[in-house]
Enzyme design. Structure first.
Site, mmCIF file in Angstrom:
data_model
loop_
_atom_site.group_PDB
_atom_site.id
_atom_site.type_symbol
_atom_site.label_atom_id
_atom_site.label_comp_id
_atom_site.label_asym_id
_atom_site.label_seq_id
_atom_site.Cartn_x
_atom_site.Cartn_y
_atom_site.Cartn_z
ATOM 1 N N GLU A 290 8.685 12.599 -55.887
ATOM 2 C CA GLU A 290 7.443 12.069 -55.337
ATOM 3 C C GLU A 290 7.611 11.749 -53.859
ATOM 4 O O GLU A 290 6.733 12.018 -53.050
ATOM 5 C CB GLU A 290 7.016 10.822 -56.108
ATOM 6 C CG GLU A 290 5.688 10.243 -55.616
ATOM 7 C CD GLU A 290 5.248 9.029 -56.411
ATOM 8 O OE1 GLU A 290 6.124 8.367 -56.998
ATOM 9 O OE2 GLU A 290 4.050 8.742 -56.439
ATOM 10 N N GLY B 82 1.893 6.969 -65.498
ATOM 11 C CA GLY B 82 1.943 5.622 -66.066
ATOM 12 C C GLY B 82 3.291 4.970 -65.832
ATOM 13 O O GLY B 82 4.099 4.851 -66.758
ATOM 14 N N TYR B 83 3.526 4.560 -64.616
ATOM 15 C CA TYR B 83 4.804 3.939 -64.260
ATOM 16 C C TYR B 83 4.624 2.451 -63.960
ATOM 17 O O TYR B 83 5.136 1.601 -64.644
ATOM 18 C CB TYR B 83 5.402 4.642 -63.024
ATOM 19 C CG TYR B 83 6.272 5.828 -63.352
ATOM 20 C CD1 TYR B 83 6.050 6.584 -64.484
ATOM 21 C CD2 TYR B 83 7.319 6.201 -62.524
ATOM 22 C CE1 TYR B 83 6.850 7.677 -64.789
ATOM 23 C CE2 TYR B 83 8.122 7.285 -62.818
ATOM 24 C CZ TYR B 83 7.882 8.019 -63.954
ATOM 25 O OH TYR B 83 8.680 9.083 -64.241
ATOM 26 N N SER B 84 3.907 2.134 -62.872
ATOM 27 C CA SER B 84 3.829 0.748 -62.412
ATOM 28 C C SER B 84 3.170 -0.158 -63.448
ATOM 29 O O SER B 84 2.286 0.261 -64.193
ATOM 30 C CB SER B 84 3.043 0.673 -61.100
ATOM 31 O OG SER B 84 3.720 1.373 -60.079
ATOM 32 N N SER C 214 -3.486 6.024 -60.636
ATOM 33 C CA SER C 214 -4.447 6.820 -59.867
ATOM 34 C C SER C 214 -5.052 7.921 -60.725
ATOM 35 O O SER C 214 -4.336 8.643 -61.422
ATOM 36 C CB SER C 214 -3.757 7.430 -58.642
ATOM 37 O OG SER C 214 -3.289 6.423 -57.782
ATOM 38 N N GLU D 98 10.008 -1.457 -48.285
ATOM 39 C CA GLU D 98 11.166 -2.331 -48.484
ATOM 40 C C GLU D 98 12.181 -1.654 -49.420
ATOM 41 O O GLU D 98 13.402 -1.705 -49.189
ATOM 42 C CB GLU D 98 10.723 -3.679 -49.061
ATOM 43 C CG GLU D 98 9.963 -4.567 -48.077
ATOM 44 C CD GLU D 98 8.508 -4.144 -47.905
ATOM 45 O OE1 GLU D 98 8.046 -3.235 -48.632
ATOM 46 O OE2 GLU D 98 7.819 -4.724 -47.034
#
Length: 392
Positions: free
Chosen positions: A244, A127-129, A161, A379
């Site tokens: 990661e 649960g990051y983004s 995911s 980026e």
């Protein structure tokens, strides 16, 4: 890293080779070659086979249930897995939150969570983004407010995911509002059946179900589920993201499978009177691709050695991640070219003569597009390399 195998290494290689020789179902191979993840049930089955053999966690220390393998043994293991058509291990507990727990977690957290990660009895999601806080993670807005022995959590996560199959989530949330955006963020563990959690599917163009939104509405999570110190989550999150990138990069060893698949397809396809692989242009493209894959794997070997020795690899993980995602995408396009135009379909209509579902290779090509976004977009990786390697 010494790749001159001694007798013990050769014996280990034979042992691993024997394990994989008959242990990979044929219906896994094409999807694995295409870079697709297997279904969760298949990945759980794979992890449990490895656990039964004592090989559940190749990179973990022995004291936490890992193998304690040397870098050479890790290389042998992944190389043999690749040769056999086996998939990279995937569940986010194993390579992401597990090492964070055994490094920063308390004794109770280690005892509760590490065994379930090794056996895959617990499936973790990340649960990051968030909307507006993907690659710019410091912009996250999910709040966790202390109320007695609980945090009351409100917010929204994106691109979570396998949230629909996960039993647990590790999430970043703001536990205080600081002037500097990287401060006041905490890392918290929670079961997915926590009241107030809601999972919503995100359709993707490969027509498979991978990812989700995760809504958190007044969800109460015990403060005992905090990892490490409150407000220090940014530091833990950076360690986890670096890991990661390295895990993603280590799958470069499996890029050899794509080389083999492209070569096989190019041999089978005829262009006029000769095989596609014998045409100068395609042969040159395939040779260049293979050379770059080999070069990338050399960088990965250095990463493995650094990780095993506790050496900070600096921005090298970002460099490898950049090259891996670029090569994977190029390899999938080469594979499609080798197979020809009949691969260019999505789902078959009722009266079509096409295969009944989107071919795995087409799925893999579409899925490959996300690899230059997840784990930090290309980026962001360029910025890391510019700042940490070039001092710009």
């Amino acid at each position: 890293m010494n790749l001159s195998f001694d007798a013990a290494d050769l014996a280990f290689r034979d042992e691993v080779r024997e394990f994989f020789r008959d242990g990979i179902p044929e219906n896994w191979r094409l999807r694995v070659q295409a870079g697709l993840r297997l279904d969760p049930a298949e990945l759980i089955e794979y992890q449990r086979r490895l656990h039964a053999r004592g090989w559940a966690a190749p990179t973990w220390p022995k004291e936490y249930g890992g193998t304690g393998w040397t870098p050479t043994q890790q290389y042998i293991f992944w190389s043999e897995a690749s040769e056999a058509g086996a998939p990279p291990q995937f569940h986010q507990g194993l390579e992401l939150i597990g090492p964070i727990i055994f490094t920063y977690g308390n004794a109770a957290q280690k005892e509760r969570y590490l065994p379930g990660i090794l056996t895959c009895d617990d499936w973790w999601c990340q649960g990051y983004s968030e909307p507006g806080a993907g690659s710019d993670l410091a912009a996250l807005r999910t709040r966790a407010v202390r109320d007695g022995d609980d945090y009351v959590v409100n917010g929204q996560k994106m691109w979570t995911s396998y949230a629909h199959v996960a039993s647990h989530v590790f999430l970043l949330a703001r536990t205080s509002l600081e002037e500097k955006r990287q401060q006041g963020i905490s890392l918290i563990l929670a079961p997915m059946d926590t009241p107030g959690f809601r999972v919503a599917k995100i359709p993707t163009m490969d027509e498979k179900y991978h990812t989700n939104e995760l809504f958190l509405d007044d969800a109460r999570i015990p403060t005992a589920n905090l990892v490490g110190e409150e407000g220090k989550g940014w530091g833990y999150g950076k360690v986890l993201l670096d890991r990661e990138r390295m895990v993603t990069a280590s799958t470069a060893i499996f890029l050899k499978q794509t080389v083999w698949a492209v070569r096989e397809a190019a041999r089978a396809r005829r262009v006029g009177t000769r095989a596609l692989i014998d045409t100068p242009d395609f042969a040159a493209q395939l040779a260049q691709f293979e050379i770059e894959v080999i070069a990338l794997q050399t960088m990965v070997l250095r990463l493995i050695t650094d990780a095993a020795g506790g050496v900070d690899s600096g921005p090298r993980g970002s460099m490898v991640k950049l090259r891996w995602s670029s090569l994977y995408q190029r390899g999938m396009l080469l594979w499609l070219e080798a197979l020809g135009p009949e691969m260019a379909h999505f789902c078959a209509e009722d009266d079509a003569t096409l295969p009944p579902d989107m071919p795995a290779v087409m799925q893999g090509m579409l899925y490959s597009r996300v690899t230059s976004i997840y784990g930090g977009s290309s980026e962001i990786q360029h910025n890391i390399v510019a700042r940490r390697a070039l001092g710009l």
